[in-house]
Every structure is written in C-alpha cells, then in structure tokens.
Design a protein around this motif. Structure first.
Motif, PDB file in Angstrom:
ATOM      1  N   GLU A  84     -16.511 101.635  72.426  1.00  0.00           N
ATOM      2  CA  GLU A  84     -15.810 100.348  72.421  1.00  0.00           C
ATOM      3  C   GLU A  84     -16.477  99.368  71.467  1.00  0.00           C
ATOM      4  O   GLU A  84     -15.805  98.641  70.755  1.00  0.00           O
ATOM      5  CB  GLU A  84     -15.778  99.744  73.830  1.00  0.00           C
ATOM      6  CG  GLU A  84     -14.807 100.398  74.763  1.00  0.00           C
ATOM      7  CD  GLU A  84     -14.868  99.822  76.168  1.00  0.00           C
ATOM      8  OE1 GLU A  84     -15.653  98.884  76.419  1.00  0.00           O
ATOM      9  OE2 GLU A  84     -14.126 100.312  77.025  1.00  0.00           O
ATOM     10  N   ARG A  85     -17.793  99.359  71.445  1.00  0.00           N
ATOM     11  CA  ARG A  85     -18.528  98.456  70.540  1.00  0.00           C
ATOM     12  C   ARG A  85     -18.250  98.776  69.081  1.00  0.00           C
ATOM     13  O   ARG A  85     -18.106  97.886  68.258  1.00  0.00           O
ATOM     14  CB  ARG A  85     -20.030  98.550  70.787  1.00  0.00           C
ATOM     15  CG  ARG A  85     -20.528  97.714  71.908  1.00  0.00           C
ATOM     16  CD  ARG A  85     -22.024  97.791  71.924  1.00  0.00           C
ATOM     17  NE  ARG A  85     -22.570  96.753  72.767  1.00  0.00           N
ATOM     18  CZ  ARG A  85     -23.853  96.584  72.948  1.00  0.00           C
ATOM     19  NH1 ARG A  85     -24.724  97.363  72.342  1.00  0.00           N
ATOM     20  NH2 ARG A  85     -24.289  95.631  73.734  1.00  0.00           N
ATOM     21  N   ARG A  86     -18.205 100.067  68.754  1.00  0.00           N
ATOM     22  CA  ARG A  86     -17.951 100.468  67.363  1.00  0.00           C
ATOM     23  C   ARG A  86     -16.551 100.081  66.918  1.00  0.00           C
ATOM     24  O   ARG A  86     -16.329  99.753  65.769  1.00  0.00           O
ATOM     25  CB  ARG A  86     -18.164 101.967  67.200  1.00  0.00           C
ATOM     26  CG  ARG A  86     -19.611 102.375  67.169  1.00  0.00           C
ATOM     27  CD  ARG A  86     -19.787 103.786  66.644  1.00  0.00           C
ATOM     28  NE  ARG A  86     -19.079 104.775  67.419  1.00  0.00           N
ATOM     29  CZ  ARG A  86     -19.615 105.537  68.355  1.00  0.00           C
ATOM     30  NH1 ARG A  86     -20.883 105.406  68.647  1.00  0.00           N
ATOM     31  NH2 ARG A  86     -18.904 106.426  69.011  1.00  0.00           N
ATOM     32  N   ARG A  87     -15.613 100.123  67.828  1.00  0.00           N
ATOM     33  CA  ARG A  87     -14.218  99.820  67.492  1.00  0.00           C
ATOM     34  C   ARG A  87     -13.928  98.333  67.491  1.00  0.00           C
ATOM     35  O   ARG A  87     -12.954  97.896  66.902  1.00  0.00           O
ATOM     36  CB  ARG A  87     -13.287 100.500  68.483  1.00  0.00           C
ATOM     37  CG  ARG A  87     -13.320 102.018  68.334  1.00  0.00           C
ATOM     38  CD  ARG A  87     -12.212 102.673  69.056  1.00  0.00           C
ATOM     39  NE  ARG A  87     -10.944 102.137  68.575  1.00  0.00           N
ATOM     40  CZ  ARG A  87      -9.817 102.134  69.276  1.00  0.00           C
ATOM     41  NH1 ARG A  87      -9.808 102.622  70.475  1.00  0.00           N
ATOM     42  NH2 ARG A  87      -8.716 101.636  68.789  1.00  0.00           N
ATOM     43  N   SER A  88     -14.752  97.555  68.165  1.00  0.00           N
ATOM     44  CA  SER A  88     -14.499  96.128  68.316  1.00  0.00           C
ATOM     45  C   SER A  88     -14.788  95.381  67.012  1.00  0.00           C
ATOM     46  O   SER A  88     -15.887  95.464  66.462  1.00  0.00           O
ATOM     47  CB  SER A  88     -15.382  95.552  69.432  1.00  0.00           C
ATOM     48  OG  SER A  88     -15.239  94.152  69.461  1.00  0.00           O
ATOM     49  N   PRO A  89     -13.818  94.603  66.508  1.00  0.00           N
ATOM     50  CA  PRO A  89     -14.058  93.847  65.275  1.00  0.00           C
ATOM     51  C   PRO A  89     -15.006  92.666  65.501  1.00  0.00           C
ATOM     52  O   PRO A  89     -15.565  92.137  64.564  1.00  0.00           O
ATOM     53  CB  PRO A  89     -12.659  93.353  64.902  1.00  0.00           C
ATOM     54  CG  PRO A  89     -11.891  93.343  66.162  1.00  0.00           C
ATOM     55  CD  PRO A  89     -12.471  94.445  67.007  1.00  0.00           C
ATOM     56  N   ASN A  90     -15.229  92.266  66.746  1.00  0.00           N
ATOM     57  CA  ASN A  90     -16.085  91.133  67.075  1.00  0.00           C
ATOM     58  C   ASN A  90     -17.458  91.546  67.561  1.00  0.00           C
ATOM     59  O   ASN A  90     -18.140  90.782  68.218  1.00  0.00           O
ATOM     60  CB  ASN A  90     -15.416  90.244  68.137  1.00  0.00           C
ATOM     61  CG  ASN A  90     -14.110  89.698  67.656  1.00  0.00           C
ATOM     62  OD1 ASN A  90     -13.942  89.427  66.471  1.00  0.00           O
ATOM     63  ND2 ASN A  90     -13.162  89.549  68.558  1.00  0.00           N
ATOM     64  N   ARG A  91     -17.853  92.781  67.286  1.00  0.00           N
ATOM     65  CA  ARG A  91     -19.143  93.246  67.805  1.00  0.00           C
ATOM     66  C   ARG A  91     -20.290  92.454  67.188  1.00  0.00           C
ATOM     67  O   ARG A  91     -20.210  91.960  66.071  1.00  0.00           O
ATOM     68  CB  ARG A  91     -19.335  94.737  67.563  1.00  0.00           C
ATOM     69  CG  ARG A  91     -19.475  95.103  66.123  1.00  0.00           C
ATOM     70  CD  ARG A  91     -19.646  96.583  66.002  1.00  0.00           C
ATOM     71  NE  ARG A  91     -19.688  96.902  64.579  1.00  0.00           N
ATOM     72  CZ  ARG A  91     -20.012  98.048  64.113  1.00  0.00           C
ATOM     73  NH1 ARG A  91     -20.318  99.022  64.926  1.00  0.00           N
ATOM     74  NH2 ARG A  91     -20.026  98.271  62.837  1.00  0.00           N
ATOM     75  N   GLN A  92     -21.359  92.380  67.971  1.00  0.00           N
ATOM     76  CA  GLN A  92     -22.516  91.593  67.533  1.00  0.00           C
ATOM     77  C   GLN A  92     -23.670  92.470  67.168  1.00  0.00           C
ATOM     78  O   GLN A  92     -23.928  93.463  67.626  1.00  0.00           O
ATOM     79  CB  GLN A  92     -22.929  90.635  68.643  1.00  0.00           C
ATOM     80  CG  GLN A  92     -21.830  89.691  68.947  1.00  0.00           C
ATOM     81  CD  GLN A  92     -22.189  88.782  70.144  1.00  0.00           C
ATOM     82  OE1 GLN A  92     -23.292  88.830  70.661  1.00  0.00           O
ATOM     83  NE2 GLN A  92     -21.244  87.990  70.566  1.00  0.00           N
TER      84      GLN A  92
END
Length: 92
Positions: A84-92
């Motif tokens: 999910e983190r890798r796919r999220s455009p808003n990852r930090q």
C-alpha cells in the motif's frame, strides 16, 4: 513483570495494554516483517514476543490462541501495508 494485560492484533498492528493502565504500547504492522513466537517457551506456555530496541514484551495467551496464526498474520499484514505504501502517491 508487568502482570496481566491485553494484546490485540489488527490492521493497525499490535496494541498491548496492562499494568493497571500504565502500559500502552503500539507496534505498527510495518515495524517488522515477522513476529517472534514460540511453543511452550521455557515450559511456561506459548508466547508472542513484541517490542523494539529498548524493550521486549513476552505475552502468554490465556485463551486457545494460535501463536503460529499470529506470526503468519503479522507477515501478511507487513506485506500488505508495504505494498500500500509503494502504491500510495502521498507516501512519506
């Protein structure tokens, strides 16, 4: 020795409470890719181990909880949350 507590495991990771309200430990599902678990640990009982570099908590389920299922769930949640983190455009 902390005494009795309550350990939950869900999509948010682990949450351990106890010591008459003095303990409130949370561990994210992406903290570790696996879980320490053992059977009949030092002849005490099945155990789930959580914690970080500063402290370790060894939890002995009172109910018929499968420490193997807890470990497998931990590994699957880790993979799910990392994906999910890798796919999220808003990852930090």
């Amino acid at each position: 020795m902390i005494g009795e507590g309550h350990l939950t495991h869900n999509l948010d990771g682990f949450h351990l409470t106890g010591a008459e309200g003095k303990l409130d430990y949370k561990q994210s599902p992406v903290f570790s890719h696996t879980l320490y678990s053992d059977y009949y640990w030092y002849e005490i009982g099945d155990v789930i181990g959580i914690g970080d570099n500063g402290i370790s908590y060894f939890c002995f389920p009172k109910t018929n909880t499968s420490v193997t299922k807890a470990r497998l769930a931990t590994e699957e949640l880790y993979k799910l949350k990392k994906y999910e983190r890798r796919r999220s455009p808003n990852r930090q």
